[in-house]
Every structure is written in structure tokens, then in C-alpha cells.
Write a protein that holds these residues in place. Structure first.
Motif, PDB file in Angstrom:
ATOM      1  N   ARG A   1       0.876  -1.179   0.000  1.00 25.06           N
ATOM      2  CA  ARG A   1       0.000   0.000   0.000  1.00 25.06           C
ATOM      3  C   ARG A   1       0.909   1.223   0.000  1.00 25.06           C
ATOM      4  O   ARG A   1       1.707   1.408   0.924  1.00 25.06           O
ATOM      5  CB  ARG A   1      -0.919   0.001   1.219  1.00 25.06           C
ATOM      6  N   VAL A   2       0.795   2.036  -1.040  1.00 26.63           N
ATOM      7  CA  VAL A   2       1.732   3.133  -1.277  1.00 26.63           C
ATOM      8  C   VAL A   2       0.963   4.402  -1.610  1.00 26.63           C
ATOM      9  O   VAL A   2      -0.026   4.366  -2.350  1.00 26.63           O
ATOM     10  CB  VAL A   2       2.693   2.788  -2.440  1.00 26.63           C
ATOM     11  N   ALA A   3       1.436   5.533  -1.085  1.00 25.18           N
ATOM     12  CA  ALA A   3       0.840   6.837  -1.395  1.00 25.18           C
ATOM     13  C   ALA A   3       1.906   7.762  -1.947  1.00 25.18           C
ATOM     14  O   ALA A   3       3.097   7.607  -1.661  1.00 25.18           O
ATOM     15  CB  ALA A   3       0.209   7.447  -0.140  1.00 25.18           C
ATOM     16  N   GLY A   4       1.485   8.727  -2.744  1.00 23.31           N
ATOM     17  CA  GLY A   4       2.427   9.706  -3.278  1.00 23.31           C
ATOM     18  C   GLY A   4       1.738  10.718  -4.162  1.00 23.31           C
ATOM     19  O   GLY A   4       0.517  10.686  -4.358  1.00 23.31           O
ATOM     20  N   ARG A   5       2.540  11.619  -4.688  1.00 23.08           N
ATOM     21  CA  ARG A   5       2.041  12.661  -5.590  1.00 23.08           C
ATOM     22  C   ARG A   5       2.215  12.195  -7.034  1.00 23.08           C
ATOM     23  O   ARG A   5       3.276  11.671  -7.396  1.00 23.08           O
ATOM     24  CB  ARG A   5       2.797  13.970  -5.371  1.00 23.08           C
ATOM     25  N   ILE A   6       1.197  12.385  -7.850  1.00 18.51           N
ATOM     26  CA  ILE A   6       1.254  11.971  -9.246  1.00 18.51           C
ATOM     27  C   ILE A   6       2.100  12.965 -10.038  1.00 18.51           C
ATOM     28  O   ILE A   6       1.791  14.156 -10.099  1.00 18.51           O
ATOM     29  CB  ILE A   6      -0.156  11.861  -9.846  1.00 18.51           C
ATOM     30  N   VAL A   7       3.172  12.456 -10.641  1.00 14.23           N
ATOM     31  CA  VAL A   7       4.083  13.331 -11.377  1.00 14.23           C
ATOM     32  C   VAL A   7       4.153  12.972 -12.861  1.00 14.23           C
ATOM     33  O   VAL A   7       4.859  13.632 -13.625  1.00 14.23           O
ATOM     34  CB  VAL A   7       5.490  13.315 -10.745  1.00 14.23           C
TER      35      VAL A   7
ATOM     36  N   ALA B   1      -6.630   1.298 -19.881  1.00 15.25           N
ATOM     37  CA  ALA B   1      -5.548   1.144 -18.903  1.00 15.25           C
ATOM     38  C   ALA B   1      -4.697   2.416 -18.929  1.00 15.25           C
ATOM     39  O   ALA B   1      -4.860   3.281 -19.801  1.00 15.25           O
ATOM     40  CB  ALA B   1      -4.696  -0.083 -19.206  1.00 15.25           C
ATOM     41  N   GLY B   2      -3.814   2.532 -17.996  1.00 15.77           N
ATOM     42  CA  GLY B   2      -2.952   3.705 -17.965  1.00 15.77           C
ATOM     43  C   GLY B   2      -1.815   3.539 -16.975  1.00 15.77           C
ATOM     44  O   GLY B   2      -1.852   2.669 -16.086  1.00 15.77           O
ATOM     45  N   PHE B   3      -0.803   4.339 -17.169  1.00 15.30           N
ATOM     46  CA  PHE B   3       0.351   4.360 -16.277  1.00 15.30           C
ATOM     47  C   PHE B   3       0.440   5.725 -15.601  1.00 15.30           C
ATOM     48  O   PHE B   3      -0.008   6.737 -16.141  1.00 15.30           O
ATOM     49  CB  PHE B   3       1.653   4.112 -17.049  1.00 15.30           C
ATOM     50  N   ALA B   4       1.029   5.747 -14.444  1.00 15.86           N
ATOM     51  CA  ALA B   4       1.338   6.995 -13.743  1.00 15.86           C
ATOM     52  C   ALA B   4       2.567   6.740 -12.878  1.00 15.86           C
ATOM     53  O   ALA B   4       2.969   5.586 -12.653  1.00 15.86           O
ATOM     54  CB  ALA B   4       0.157   7.451 -12.892  1.00 15.86           C
ATOM     55  N   HIS B   5       3.155   7.821 -12.411  1.00 19.70           N
ATOM     56  CA  HIS B   5       4.257   7.706 -11.453  1.00 19.70           C
ATOM     57  C   HIS B   5       3.850   8.401 -10.164  1.00 19.70           C
ATOM     58  O   HIS B   5       3.361   9.537 -10.187  1.00 19.70           O
ATOM     59  CB  HIS B   5       5.543   8.338 -11.994  1.00 19.70           C
ATOM     60  N   LEU B   6       4.058   7.709  -9.055  1.00 20.13           N
ATOM     61  CA  LEU B   6       3.867   8.294  -7.731  1.00 20.13           C
ATOM     62  C   LEU B   6       5.224   8.702  -7.186  1.00 20.13           C
ATOM     63  O   LEU B   6       6.182   7.925  -7.232  1.00 20.13           O
ATOM     64  CB  LEU B   6       3.221   7.286  -6.772  1.00 20.13           C
ATOM     65  N   GLN B   7       5.290   9.912  -6.664  1.00 20.93           N
ATOM     66  CA  GLN B   7       6.544  10.405  -6.071  1.00 20.93           C
ATOM     67  C   GLN B   7       6.366  10.523  -4.564  1.00 20.93           C
ATOM     68  O   GLN B   7       5.389  11.103  -4.088  1.00 20.93           O
ATOM     69  CB  GLN B   7       6.916  11.767  -6.659  1.00 20.93           C
ATOM     70  N   GLY B   8       7.322   9.990  -3.827  1.00 21.78           N
ATOM     71  CA  GLY B   8       7.283  10.080  -2.376  1.00 21.78           C
ATOM     72  C   GLY B   8       8.622   9.763  -1.767  1.00 21.78           C
ATOM     73  O   GLY B   8       9.348   8.898  -2.263  1.00 21.78           O
ATOM     74  N   ALA B   9       8.972  10.486  -0.701  1.00 18.90           N
ATOM     75  CA  ALA B   9      10.253  10.297  -0.008  1.00 18.90           C
ATOM     76  C   ALA B   9      11.429  10.461  -0.965  1.00 18.90           C
ATOM     77  O   ALA B   9      12.471   9.825  -0.805  1.00 18.90           O
ATOM     78  CB  ALA B   9      10.307   8.940   0.689  1.00 18.90           C
ATOM     79  N   GLY B  10      11.238  11.305  -1.983  1.00 16.17           N
ATOM     80  CA  GLY B  10      12.340  11.652  -2.867  1.00 16.17           C
ATOM     81  C   GLY B  10      12.520  10.779  -4.088  1.00 16.17           C
ATOM     82  O   GLY B  10      13.422  11.022  -4.880  1.00 16.17           O
ATOM     83  N   LYS B  11      11.658   9.755  -4.267  1.00 14.35           N
ATOM     84  CA  LYS B  11      11.790   8.906  -5.446  1.00 14.35           C
ATOM     85  C   LYS B  11      10.413   8.639  -6.042  1.00 14.35           C
ATOM     86  O   LYS B  11       9.382   8.845  -5.392  1.00 14.35           O
ATOM     87  CB  LYS B  11      12.497   7.585  -5.106  1.00 14.35           C
TER      88      LYS B  11
END
Length: 508
Positions: A60-66, A74-84
Motif C-alpha cells: 500500500r503506497v501513497a504519493g504525488r502523481i508526477v 488502462a494507464g500508467f502513472a508515477h507516484l513520487q514520495g520520499a524523494g523517489k
């Protein structure tokens, strides 16, 4: 101030309303995560795809969509958190119609949470196969254009939150700053020091020559001064029996702003009973070498293109530094003996820096050092034996009362530490305080600190004390050219028409 076009704000507001209509809380209260993007990248970045599929570990992961990329259902996204950042894969057949509608309403900058398992895509990128998508926050204002390379220095300082999102190097500076403070605490705790807190509002400004900020306490109807230094309170504690004491403190000085100065800054200040300034000089060599190695991995640190060697520190008296760095265009360099003679510093100073008739020999020596040698002290240097005239809280050298048992540490031409054998003679301290008051000026005290003199009369043991500038130390250990780069929210001049209202923030 208009940050973004109003239509962008309104468009995102409408999306937020649609998200709410899907049954999602627009401002949820929690998300129970098991890992950050950074921990998963660090732990599984090299794990083969087959092994990941065999494990199918639930995360289970949370982050900001960048980043966002849609591909039909379907789709892809990147979550950014704790610097990565970590890629996620969202498929309609897996998350369901409602979950996929939510995915379609997400924007760059939004915060989201996912539940799923790790796998590798056909291109080999570590990703999360999303089984459940959670909405966490809508970014009503978009990230600035070219946010991934935010270079507007003014914008970076004013809107540090954007800088931290956009620039990983900036984030690492502040992570390193926190580590520096941890290392300093570890060092002094191991030596038996006690960390304390002393007042930030003082009835009388003291401990340094600086113009204070003034405030007023209405209940007591008294003026108070924001702390310019904790020194006199920490020495009271030494009198009270705290033989080794330190404070990591915020200080405030109502003075100019530069790449090396901010009106609000952080220092480590410490005092050690039964020691003198030479004991602290020896300890500093150990401290700075250990700090450089623990923070950067080496005692050789790059700053502004120069390799700084913290494995050793050159030592120079102030008079020796003036002689060593005397510029050729001023003629033959004086000798240390000439600088030590009565009238010697004045004769040299008046010849090259006229118009300062009221200065003493000690003050002339300080001026000559600042003008001639200070910026030449690039490699870590302990500069010692300051004139007593510019060291009102230091003990005099018994063999030469014109000099004080005081030192400063310079690195890259900047003063990063100041220490001395503490003056503990109440009569002499009172005389020097009164001399400062008589001298006048915005940076000098206006009244005698009677309570501090009273405290000294109860007997202060021989002691040495020092202050280390954490901001400048962080500049050096992170190769940052300006103090504003290492202070999260540096003081800036307000922009015209700036308002805190939400309507103006989104361009109403």
C-alpha cells in the motif's frame, strides 16, 4: 498575486466535484500505507520480474502523481514520495468502473494511494499492479511549467513546497541538514553534554554585538528583544552546575541579508567547564573531520569547485593571517612584531584605510584582517588570538593582555564557528559591558545586564564556550552557494499585492 490562470483552477475544481459525486471523500482523513515509493525502489530496484511475480507481495503506497499516460482502458502513472518515484499500472478490468473513472479524473500534482503488488513491465520498469485506487488530495493549482526542472531561484525560495517537489537536490539538502543536526547531537551527547532550551525573548539583548528585533509583551507591558545569542543564559547554567551544556538555537539579528546572512539563523552553542579555548580548538578538529566523513563519506569535501580538506586544520593567529595574506599592492608586508607594537595596527590601517580615527589598535587589527585575509581562508582554518578590544566576553591572554583567548573557524572564506575562554571576573565583565554601552550605536547594548553580573558574583568555574553556525556548515557540506538554499523558508521582501486569500491565490 495571480499564480495560475483561473480556468485551470476552475477545471480542477469541477474534477474534484466529479470525484466527490463518484462517492470519494474529497479530503480523506487517512491512508494506511505499508511502504513509500523510495523504500520499494531501494529494496526491489534490482529484483527480477519473475521473483516479484512469485512473491506477489501486497503493498500500500501513497504519493504525488508526477506523470500520467492513458492507453484506452488502462494507464500508467508515477507516484513520487520520499524523494523517489515509482510507476503504477491501472487497468479498468482490475480496479473496476468506479476506480477507473477516478483515475481519469486525476491530474498531475494530485495525491493518490494504491494497493497492489510489484511487477516489472515489458520494458523492465519496476511498477505496482494496482488492485485498488484511493483518492487523497486534488492539486487545484497545477505544477509550474517545466516543474521537473524548476530553475527560477526567486520562485524556489518563495514557494519552497514547489521546489521540494520539483528538485530532488533541494530536498536532499534539507535531509542532509537534518542529518548534520543529528550528528552534532550525537557527538555532544556522547561527551556528556546536556541539551537545554533557554529563552528566545530577552529583557536585555546580549551575548553578541548586533541590532536586535524588538517586541512588546502586553500583559507585562514591557519591551522584549528576540534572542541575538543564548550565551549569557547558557553561562548562567554553567554557574548553576551544568558543567557541559549545549543548545541548538534560533537567533535573530536585525541586520543585512546576503548569501551568507539571514536575519533568522540557527546555531549550536555549547559550554564546557574546567576547559579553555585550546581544548575547544583540539575538539573542533575532531568534530569537523568526523562530521564531514559521516555526512559526505569523506574528509575531503567539494565546495564551489574547491576541495576542502577537513582531515586537518591550519592554525594562524590573527596577526599571522594578516602578514601571510598581505597584498603586494600595499607594499612590503608588516611583521607580527610590528602588528603587536602599540600604534602599529593604527599606523598600517590609517595608511590604507583612512577615515576611522576613533578606532583602537585592536579594532584596527580586526579591520585589517577582514579587509586583507578573511576571504583567503578557504581551507579549514582555526584563527586564534583575537584582540581583546573586539572580544568583550573573552579572557585575556596572561602574557599579552591586548589579546583574548578567542578563536574562530573559517572555511571557504566564511566564519562558521566562534569560541573562547570565558571571562568569569564579574568586575572586569561589568567594566567591559559599561564600555560597550558608552560606545553607543545600534549594535551595542543600551543597559547593563545586572542579573548576569550577579550570577558571575556567585562564581563561574573556568570554562570555554563556542557557537557553530549550522546554516553555513550546511552550505559547505551540501555545496550550496547561498544561505537561502539551506533555510527552508528564508526571509524575502513581500511581493507587491501579495495576499493570503484563496481567491487571489488562484487568480480571482
Amino acid at each position: 498575486m495571480q499564480f495560475e490562470p483561473r480556468d485551470q483552477f476552475e477545471q480542477r475544481q469541477k474534477k474534484l466535484q466529479q470525484i466527490q459525486e463518484l462517492g470519494f471523500d474529497p479530503y480523506p482523513r487517512e491512508f494506511r500505507w505499508t511502504d513509500t515509493p523510495a523504500t520499494l525502489v531501494d529494496k526491489y530496484g534490482q529484483t527480477p520480474g519473475g521473483e516479484l511475480e512469485a512473491q506477489k507481495r501486497d503493498v500500500r503506497v501513497a504519493g504525488r502523481i508526477v506523470s500520467l499516460r492513458l492507453m484506452g482502458k488502462a494507464g500508467f502513472a508515477h507516484l513520487q514520495g520520499a524523494g523517489k518515484r515509482l510507476q503504477i499500472y491501472v487497468k479498468k478490468d482490475v480496479v473496476g468502473d468506479r476506480g477507473f473513472q477516478l483515475f481519469l479524473l486525476l491530474d498531475l500534482g494530485d495525491s493518490a494511494g494504491v494497493r497492489g503488488h510489484l511487477f516489472r513491465t515489458k520494458t523492465g520498469e519496476l511498477s505496482i499492479w494496482v488492485e485498488e485506487l484511493s483518492f487523497l488530495s486534488k492539486a487545484l493549482l497545477p505544477l509550474p511549467e517545466k516543474w521537473h526542472g524548476l530553475t527560477d531561484v526567486e520562485l524556489r525560495y518563495r514557494q519552497r513546497y514547489l521546489d521540494l517537489i520539483a528538485n530532488e537536490k533541494s530536498r536532499q539538502v534539507f535531509v542532509t541538514r537534518a542529518r548534520i543536526i543529528q550528528e552534532l547531537r550525537r557527538f555532544f551527547d556522547a561527551k556528556g553534554y546536556t541539551e537545554v532550551e533557554t529563552p528566545m525573548m530577552h529583557p536585555i539583548p546580549g551575548g553578541a554585538a548586533a541590532r536586535p528585533f524588538t517586541t512588546h509583551h502586553h500583559a507585562l507591558d514591557i519591551d522584549l528583544y528576540l534572542r541575538i545569542a543564548p550565551e549569557l543564559y547558557l553561562k548562567r547554567l554553567t554557574i548553576g552546575g551544568f558543567d557541559r551544556v549545549y543548545e541548538i538555537n534560533r537567533n535573530f539579528r536585525n541586520e543585512g541579508i546576503s548569501t551568507q546572512h539571514n536575519p533568522e539563523f540557527t546555531m549550536l552553542e555549547f559550554y564546557e567547564a574546567y576547559s579553555n579555548y585550546r581544548d575547544l580548538m583540539d575538539m573542533n578538529e575532531q568534530l569537523f573531520s568526523l562530521l564531514a566523513k559521516n555526512i559526505t563519506g569523506s574528509t575531503s569535501v567539494k565546495y564551489g569547485g574547491t576541495e576542502l580538506d577537513f582531515s586537518k586544520m591550519q592554525r594562524l593567529s590573527m596577526r599571522e593571517a594578516i602578514v601571510k595574506y598581505w597584498p603586494a599592492h600595499l607594499g612590503a608586508a608588516p611583521s607580527v612584531k610590528e602588528l603587536a607594537q602599540p600604534g602599529g595596527p593604527r599606523a598600517l590601517g590609517e595608511r590604507h584605510y583612512p577615515g576611522k580615527d576613533k578606532m583602537s589598535d585592536g579594532e584596527w587589527t580586526g579591520l585589517l584582517f577582514e579587509a586583507i585575509a578573511e576571504d583567503k581562508l578557504v581551507q579549514p582554518t582555526i584563527l586564534y588570538d583575537f584582540p581583546t578590544d573586539i572580544s568583550p566576553l573573552s579572557k585575556q591572554k596572561p602574557e599579552d593582555p591586548s589579546l583574548a583567548e578567542r578563536f574562530e573557524i573559517f572555511v571557504a572564506g566564511m566564519e562558521v564557528a566562534n569560541g573562547f575562554s570565558e571571562l568569569n571576573d564579574p568586575a572586569e565583565q561589568e567594566r567591559r559591558f559599561l564600555a560597550q554601552i558608552a560606545q553607543g550605536g545600534d549594535e551595542m547594548p543600551k543597559q547593563l545586564d545586572v542579573d548576569y553580573i550577579r550570577a558571575l558574583c556567585h562564581g563561574m568555574p573556568p570554562a570555554a564556550g563556542e557557537g557553530i553556525g549550522i546554516d553555513r556548515l550546511t552550505m559547505i557540506l551540501t555545496d550550496s552557494p547561498s544561505i537561502r538554499d539551506v533555510i527552508l523558508f528564508p526571509l524575502l521582501r513581500p511581493q507587491g499585492g501579495e495576499s493570503s486569500s484563496a481567491s487571489e491565490a488562484h487568480g480571482a
